[in-house]
Design an enzyme around this catalytic site. Structure first.
Site: not given
Length: 259
Positions: A154-156, A159
Protein backbone atom coordinates in the site's frame (compact mmCIF):
# COMPACT_ATOMS: atom_id res chain seq x y z
CA UNK A 1 25.56 28.00 0.78
CA UNK A 2 23.37 25.73 -1.30
CA UNK A 3 20.04 27.44 -0.49
CA UNK A 4 21.15 30.95 0.46
CA UNK A 5 18.19 33.37 0.73
CA UNK A 6 15.66 30.80 -0.50
CA UNK A 7 12.38 30.16 1.32
CA UNK A 8 11.62 26.47 1.71
CA UNK A 9 8.60 24.59 3.05
CA UNK A 10 9.13 21.06 4.39
CA UNK A 11 5.97 19.05 5.00
CA UNK A 12 6.02 16.02 7.28
CA UNK A 13 8.72 17.24 9.66
CA UNK A 14 8.96 14.25 11.97
CA UNK A 15 11.76 12.54 13.90
CA UNK A 16 13.09 10.89 10.75
CA UNK A 17 14.44 12.61 7.63
CA UNK A 18 11.88 15.44 7.85
CA UNK A 19 13.64 17.19 10.71
CA UNK A 20 17.01 16.65 9.01
CA UNK A 21 15.67 18.30 5.85
CA UNK A 22 14.51 21.34 7.82
CA UNK A 23 17.74 21.69 9.82
CA UNK A 24 20.05 21.25 6.84
CA UNK A 25 18.00 23.61 4.65
CA UNK A 26 18.39 26.27 7.35
CA UNK A 27 22.12 25.53 7.69
CA UNK A 28 22.42 25.96 3.92
CA UNK A 29 20.97 29.47 4.14
CA UNK A 30 17.24 28.91 3.64
CA UNK A 31 14.38 30.41 5.60
CA UNK A 32 12.31 27.39 6.53
CA UNK A 33 8.62 26.72 7.14
CA UNK A 34 7.88 23.44 8.92
CA UNK A 35 4.59 21.60 8.59
CA UNK A 36 3.40 18.45 10.38
CA UNK A 37 0.60 17.28 12.63
CA UNK A 38 2.82 17.11 15.73
CA UNK A 39 2.80 20.78 16.72
CA UNK A 40 5.07 20.35 19.74
CA UNK A 41 7.73 18.60 17.69
CA UNK A 42 7.86 21.12 14.85
CA UNK A 43 7.87 24.02 17.32
CA UNK A 44 10.89 22.45 19.01
CA UNK A 45 12.75 22.00 15.72
CA UNK A 46 11.88 25.56 14.62
CA UNK A 47 13.13 26.97 17.91
CA UNK A 48 16.39 25.04 17.58
CA UNK A 49 16.86 26.47 14.09
CA UNK A 50 16.22 29.99 15.37
CA UNK A 51 18.56 29.44 18.33
CA UNK A 52 21.26 28.54 15.84
CA UNK A 53 20.82 31.81 13.98
CA UNK A 54 18.40 30.61 11.31
CA UNK A 55 14.87 31.71 10.44
CA UNK A 56 11.95 29.32 10.80
CA UNK A 57 8.21 29.17 11.32
CA UNK A 58 6.15 26.13 12.27
CA UNK A 59 2.50 25.52 11.42
CA UNK A 60 0.50 22.47 12.50
CA UNK A 61 -0.55 20.92 9.19
CA UNK A 62 -2.47 17.83 8.12
CA UNK A 63 -1.88 17.48 4.38
CA UNK A 64 -5.12 15.52 4.18
CA UNK A 65 -6.82 18.91 4.57
CA UNK A 66 -6.51 21.42 1.71
CA UNK A 67 -7.35 24.32 4.02
CA UNK A 68 -4.47 23.47 6.33
CA UNK A 69 -2.08 23.21 3.37
CA UNK A 70 -3.20 26.67 2.26
CA UNK A 71 -2.67 27.98 5.79
CA UNK A 72 0.93 26.71 5.80
CA UNK A 73 1.60 28.38 2.46
CA UNK A 74 0.04 31.65 3.66
CA UNK A 75 2.01 31.63 6.91
CA UNK A 76 5.20 31.16 4.89
CA UNK A 77 4.47 34.09 2.60
CA UNK A 78 3.40 36.25 5.55
CA UNK A 79 6.67 35.47 7.35
CA UNK A 80 9.14 35.52 4.47
CA UNK A 81 7.44 37.13 1.46
CA UNK A 82 7.80 34.24 -1.00
CA UNK A 83 8.08 30.45 -1.47
CA UNK A 84 11.03 29.14 -3.49
CA UNK A 85 10.91 25.46 -2.64
CA UNK A 86 8.63 22.73 -1.31
CA UNK A 87 9.63 19.28 -0.11
CA UNK A 88 6.69 16.87 0.05
CA UNK A 89 7.97 14.33 2.56
CA UNK A 90 4.84 13.76 4.69
CA UNK A 91 3.51 10.20 4.56
CA UNK A 92 1.72 7.42 6.35
CA UNK A 93 2.74 3.80 5.96
CA UNK A 94 -0.48 1.90 6.48
CA UNK A 95 -0.76 -1.70 7.60
CA UNK A 96 2.27 -3.99 7.26
CA UNK A 97 0.49 -6.78 5.39
CA UNK A 98 1.00 -8.61 2.12
CA UNK A 99 -1.17 -7.55 -0.80
CA UNK A 100 -3.38 -10.65 -0.61
CA UNK A 101 -4.43 -9.56 2.90
CA UNK A 102 -4.63 -5.83 2.19
CA UNK A 103 -7.65 -3.74 3.12
CA UNK A 104 -8.57 -1.45 0.20
CA UNK A 105 -9.81 1.16 2.67
CA UNK A 106 -6.39 1.25 4.33
CA UNK A 107 -4.77 1.68 0.92
CA UNK A 108 -7.18 4.52 0.15
CA UNK A 109 -6.05 6.38 3.28
CA UNK A 110 -2.40 5.84 2.39
CA UNK A 111 -2.99 7.04 -1.18
CA UNK A 112 -4.82 10.11 0.12
CA UNK A 113 -1.81 11.22 2.15
CA UNK A 114 1.15 9.90 0.16
CA UNK A 115 -0.06 11.12 -3.22
CA UNK A 116 -3.04 13.44 -2.91
CA UNK A 117 -1.56 15.15 0.15
CA UNK A 118 1.44 16.14 -1.95
CA UNK A 119 -0.95 17.39 -4.63
CA UNK A 120 -2.83 19.53 -2.09
CA UNK A 121 0.38 20.97 -0.69
CA UNK A 122 1.80 21.71 -4.13
CA UNK A 123 -1.41 23.39 -5.26
CA UNK A 124 -1.25 25.52 -2.09
CA UNK A 125 2.18 26.93 -2.99
CA UNK A 126 1.46 27.39 -6.70
CA UNK A 127 -0.02 30.92 -6.48
CA UNK A 128 3.09 32.26 -4.73
CA UNK A 129 5.49 30.48 -7.09
CA UNK A 130 3.59 31.61 -10.19
CA UNK A 131 3.46 35.20 -8.96
CA UNK A 132 7.21 35.35 -8.34
CA UNK A 133 8.10 33.62 -11.61
CA UNK A 134 9.20 30.17 -10.53
CA UNK A 135 10.05 27.66 -7.85
CA UNK A 136 10.95 24.03 -7.21
CA UNK A 137 9.14 21.03 -5.72
CA UNK A 138 10.60 17.71 -4.59
CA UNK A 139 8.38 14.70 -4.00
CA UNK A 140 9.95 12.12 -1.69
CA UNK A 141 9.12 8.59 -2.84
CA UNK A 142 10.46 5.12 -2.02
CA UNK A 143 12.62 2.38 -3.46
CA UNK A 144 9.79 -0.05 -2.60
CA UNK A 145 8.00 1.16 -5.74
CA UNK A 146 10.53 -0.69 -7.87
CA UNK A 147 12.18 -3.05 -5.37
CA UNK A 148 9.24 -4.59 -3.46
CA UNK A 149 9.59 -5.18 0.28
CA UNK A 150 7.10 -7.48 2.07
CA UNK A 151 4.28 -5.57 3.73
CA UNK A 152 4.80 -2.32 1.86
CA UNK A 153 2.35 -2.81 -1.00
CA UNK A 154 0.00 0.00 0.00
CA UNK A 155 2.76 2.42 0.96
CA UNK A 156 4.73 1.74 -2.21
CA UNK A 157 1.65 2.00 -4.42
CA UNK A 158 0.82 5.43 -3.00
CA UNK A 159 4.42 6.56 -3.48
CA UNK A 160 4.44 5.05 -6.97
CA UNK A 161 1.47 7.21 -7.84
CA UNK A 162 3.38 10.18 -6.40
CA UNK A 163 6.31 9.42 -8.70
CA UNK A 164 4.00 9.29 -11.72
CA UNK A 165 2.31 12.53 -10.66
CA UNK A 166 5.77 14.13 -10.44
CA UNK A 167 6.23 13.81 -14.19
CA UNK A 168 2.82 15.27 -14.91
CA UNK A 169 3.50 18.15 -12.51
CA UNK A 170 6.82 18.79 -14.25
CA UNK A 171 5.09 18.89 -17.63
CA UNK A 172 2.20 21.08 -16.50
CA UNK A 173 4.15 23.49 -14.29
CA UNK A 174 7.10 24.01 -16.62
CA UNK A 175 5.39 26.96 -18.29
CA UNK A 176 5.46 28.72 -14.92
CA UNK A 177 9.20 28.02 -14.49
CA UNK A 178 8.36 25.62 -11.66
CA UNK A 179 10.52 22.50 -11.55
CA UNK A 180 9.24 19.23 -10.04
CA UNK A 181 11.46 16.24 -9.30
CA UNK A 182 11.34 13.12 -7.13
CA UNK A 183 13.71 11.09 -4.99
CA UNK A 184 13.39 7.35 -4.37
CA UNK A 185 14.66 6.66 -0.87
CA UNK A 186 15.94 3.35 0.43
CA UNK A 187 17.01 2.58 3.99
CA UNK A 188 17.57 5.85 5.83
CA UNK A 189 19.83 5.87 8.87
CA UNK A 190 17.60 7.75 11.28
CA UNK A 191 15.20 7.15 14.15
CA UNK A 192 12.58 5.04 12.30
CA UNK A 193 15.15 2.59 10.95
CA UNK A 194 17.10 2.46 14.20
CA UNK A 195 13.84 1.83 16.07
CA UNK A 196 13.21 -1.10 13.68
CA UNK A 197 16.67 -2.49 14.44
CA UNK A 198 16.15 -2.05 18.19
CA UNK A 199 12.82 -3.85 17.87
CA UNK A 200 14.43 -6.80 16.11
CA UNK A 201 17.07 -6.99 18.83
CA UNK A 202 14.41 -6.79 21.55
CA UNK A 203 12.76 -9.80 19.92
CA UNK A 204 15.97 -11.81 20.22
CA UNK A 205 17.86 -11.02 17.04
CA UNK A 206 21.57 -10.29 17.02
CA UNK A 207 22.15 -6.58 16.31
CA UNK A 208 25.17 -7.14 14.08
CA UNK A 209 23.29 -9.75 12.08
CA UNK A 210 20.30 -7.41 11.56
CA UNK A 211 22.53 -4.56 10.40
CA UNK A 212 24.60 -6.83 8.18
CA UNK A 213 21.46 -8.22 6.55
CA UNK A 214 20.51 -4.67 5.57
CA UNK A 215 23.93 -3.42 4.51
CA UNK A 216 24.71 -6.66 2.68
CA UNK A 217 22.24 -5.57 0.00
CA UNK A 218 23.71 -2.06 -0.32
CA UNK A 219 26.83 -1.67 -2.52
CA UNK A 220 28.21 1.16 -0.37
CA UNK A 221 27.98 -1.19 2.62
CA UNK A 222 26.29 1.29 4.96
CA UNK A 223 22.81 2.34 5.99
CA UNK A 224 22.71 5.77 4.28
CA UNK A 225 22.74 8.44 7.03
CA UNK A 226 19.63 10.61 7.05
CA UNK A 227 21.72 13.79 6.81
CA UNK A 228 23.29 12.63 3.55
CA UNK A 229 19.92 11.50 2.20
CA UNK A 230 18.44 14.91 3.04
CA UNK A 231 21.22 16.70 1.16
CA UNK A 232 20.39 14.72 -1.98
CA UNK A 233 16.75 15.79 -1.69
CA UNK A 234 17.63 19.44 -1.12
CA UNK A 235 19.91 19.47 -4.16
CA UNK A 236 16.80 19.62 -6.35
CA UNK A 237 15.78 22.92 -4.70
CA UNK A 238 19.14 24.49 -5.43
CA UNK A 239 20.27 26.49 -8.43
CA UNK A 240 22.54 23.57 -9.37
CA UNK A 241 19.37 21.84 -10.62
CA UNK A 242 17.95 24.84 -12.49
CA UNK A 243 17.33 22.91 -15.70
CA UNK A 244 16.37 19.58 -14.12
CA UNK A 245 12.68 18.71 -13.99
CA UNK A 246 10.67 15.51 -14.18
CA UNK A 247 13.66 13.51 -12.92
CA UNK A 248 13.80 10.76 -10.30
CA UNK A 249 16.96 10.28 -8.24
CA UNK A 250 17.66 6.99 -6.45
CA UNK A 251 19.02 7.73 -2.97
CA UNK A 252 19.76 4.31 -1.51
CA UNK A 253 23.50 3.61 -1.47
CA UNK A 254 23.16 1.69 -4.72
CA UNK A 255 20.71 -0.96 -3.50
CA UNK A 256 18.47 -0.25 -6.47
CA UNK A 257 19.90 1.12 -9.70
CA UNK A 258 17.39 2.33 -12.25
CA UNK A 259 17.95 1.02 -15.79
Amino acid sequence: MLLKDKVVIVSGVGPGMGQALARIAAAEGAKVALGARNEDFINTVAEEIRSGGGEAVAVSTDIGNAGQCAALAKATVDAFGRIDGLVNTAYIHGAWVTVDEADPEDWAKVFDINCLGALRMTQAVLPAMKAQGGGAVVNVATMSQVNPFPGEGGYATGKGALATMTKHMAKDFGRFNIRVNATRMGWIGGKPVYDYIHGQVANGADREAVVNEITGRIPLGIIPPEEECAKSVLFFLSDYAKVVTGATLDVNGGQYMAP
